[in-house]
Design a protein around this motif. Structure first.
Motif, mmCIF file in Angstrom:
data_model
loop_
_atom_site.group_PDB
_atom_site.id
_atom_site.type_symbol
_atom_site.label_atom_id
_atom_site.label_comp_id
_atom_site.label_asym_id
_atom_site.label_seq_id
_atom_site.Cartn_x
_atom_site.Cartn_y
_atom_site.Cartn_z
ATOM 1 N N ARG A 1 30.153 49.823 51.102
ATOM 2 C CA ARG A 1 30.806 49.506 52.371
ATOM 3 C C ARG A 1 31.256 48.049 52.424
ATOM 4 N N GLY A 2 31.231 47.385 51.273
ATOM 5 C CA GLY A 2 31.615 45.981 51.210
ATOM 6 C C GLY A 2 33.118 45.777 51.279
ATOM 7 N N ILE A 3 33.500 44.523 51.216
ATOM 8 C CA ILE A 3 34.906 44.130 51.311
ATOM 9 C C ILE A 3 35.442 43.870 49.910
ATOM 10 N N VAL A 4 36.403 44.691 49.480
ATOM 11 C CA VAL A 4 37.031 44.526 48.170
ATOM 12 C C VAL A 4 38.008 43.364 48.261
ATOM 13 N N GLY A 5 37.958 42.479 47.281
ATOM 14 C CA GLY A 5 38.840 41.320 47.303
ATOM 15 C C GLY A 5 39.161 40.831 45.914
ATOM 16 N N ASP A 6 39.503 39.559 45.847
ATOM 17 C CA ASP A 6 39.952 38.944 44.611
ATOM 18 C C ASP A 6 39.653 37.450 44.692
ATOM 19 N N ARG A 7 39.109 36.898 43.635
ATOM 20 C CA ARG A 7 38.898 35.455 43.539
ATOM 21 C C ARG A 7 39.521 34.980 42.243
ATOM 22 N N ALA A 8 40.634 34.291 42.364
ATOM 23 C CA ALA A 8 41.336 33.750 41.197
ATOM 24 C C ALA A 8 41.598 34.828 40.147
ATOM 25 N N ILE B 1 33.653 42.328 45.122
ATOM 26 C CA ILE B 1 33.121 43.051 46.266
ATOM 27 C C ILE B 1 32.189 42.094 47.009
ATOM 28 N N ALA B 2 32.380 41.989 48.323
ATOM 29 C CA ALA B 2 31.518 41.155 49.158
ATOM 30 C C ALA B 2 30.593 42.065 49.945
ATOM 31 N N ASN C 1 27.611 37.981 50.300
ATOM 32 C CA ASN C 1 27.529 37.538 48.908
ATOM 33 C C ASN C 1 28.590 38.286 48.116
ATOM 34 N N VAL C 2 29.249 37.588 47.190
ATOM 35 C CA VAL C 2 30.384 38.147 46.454
ATOM 36 C C VAL C 2 30.000 38.390 44.999
ATOM 37 N N GLY D 1 29.716 42.430 37.382
ATOM 38 C CA GLY D 1 28.558 42.561 38.251
ATOM 39 C C GLY D 1 27.935 41.234 38.636
ATOM 40 N N ARG D 2 28.359 40.160 38.008
ATOM 41 C CA ARG D 2 27.771 38.834 38.238
ATOM 42 C C ARG D 2 28.051 38.357 39.661
#
Length: 132
Positions: free
Chosen positions: A70-77, A82-83, A89-90, A96-97
């Motif tokens: 149920r987390g928030i799918v996103g993108d970092r660089a 998943i948050a 926590n992301v 998986g890290r």
């Protein structure tokens, strides 16, 4: 939505570890699906907007709650993430890290979509080196 994976016909005759997780049409981009794997483990299954598939632990290691689907799918660089819906926590969906605490990592599994069914390779679980 929680989907119970069952032992069924493999994706290919030589791939006996591929466990059906959910119908392909039910896994929409940026949504997660909780999957109960054989043996009682839980996975969080995701399809990104670019169509990539990922399966990680559904249990948030910071809270112990089964919520990552149920987390928030996103993108970092460029890294799909998943948050957690609880403490935000992301985690990297690829490795998986934890991107907030490198000492913490989720297990990951290979995922395959044959056009009808999304399947998880439950025997090929990956745990990041150094993670608890």
């Amino acid at each position: 939505m929680t989907v119970h994976a069952t032992e069924a016909a493999p994706a290919r005759a030589t791939d006996t570890a591929w466990t059906p997780a959910c119908p392909s049409a039910r896994l929409r981009p940026d949504d997660g699906v909780a999957v109960l794997l054989p043996g009682g483990r839980q996975a969080a299954l995701f399809r990104t907007r670019t169509g990539e598939l990922f399966a990680v632990d559904n249990i948030d290691p910071f809270t112990g709650a089964a919520v990552l689907a149920r987390g928030i799918v996103g993108d970092r660089a460029g890294e799909p993430t998943i948050a957690s819906p609880l403490l935000k926590n992301v985690f990297s969906l690829r490795t998986g890290r934890s991107l907030d605490d490198p000492a913490i990592a989720l297990d990951t599994w290979p995922v395959h979509d044959d056009g009808t069914t999304v399947r998880i390779d439950t025997r090929a679980r990956t745990r990041m080196e150094g993670a608890p």
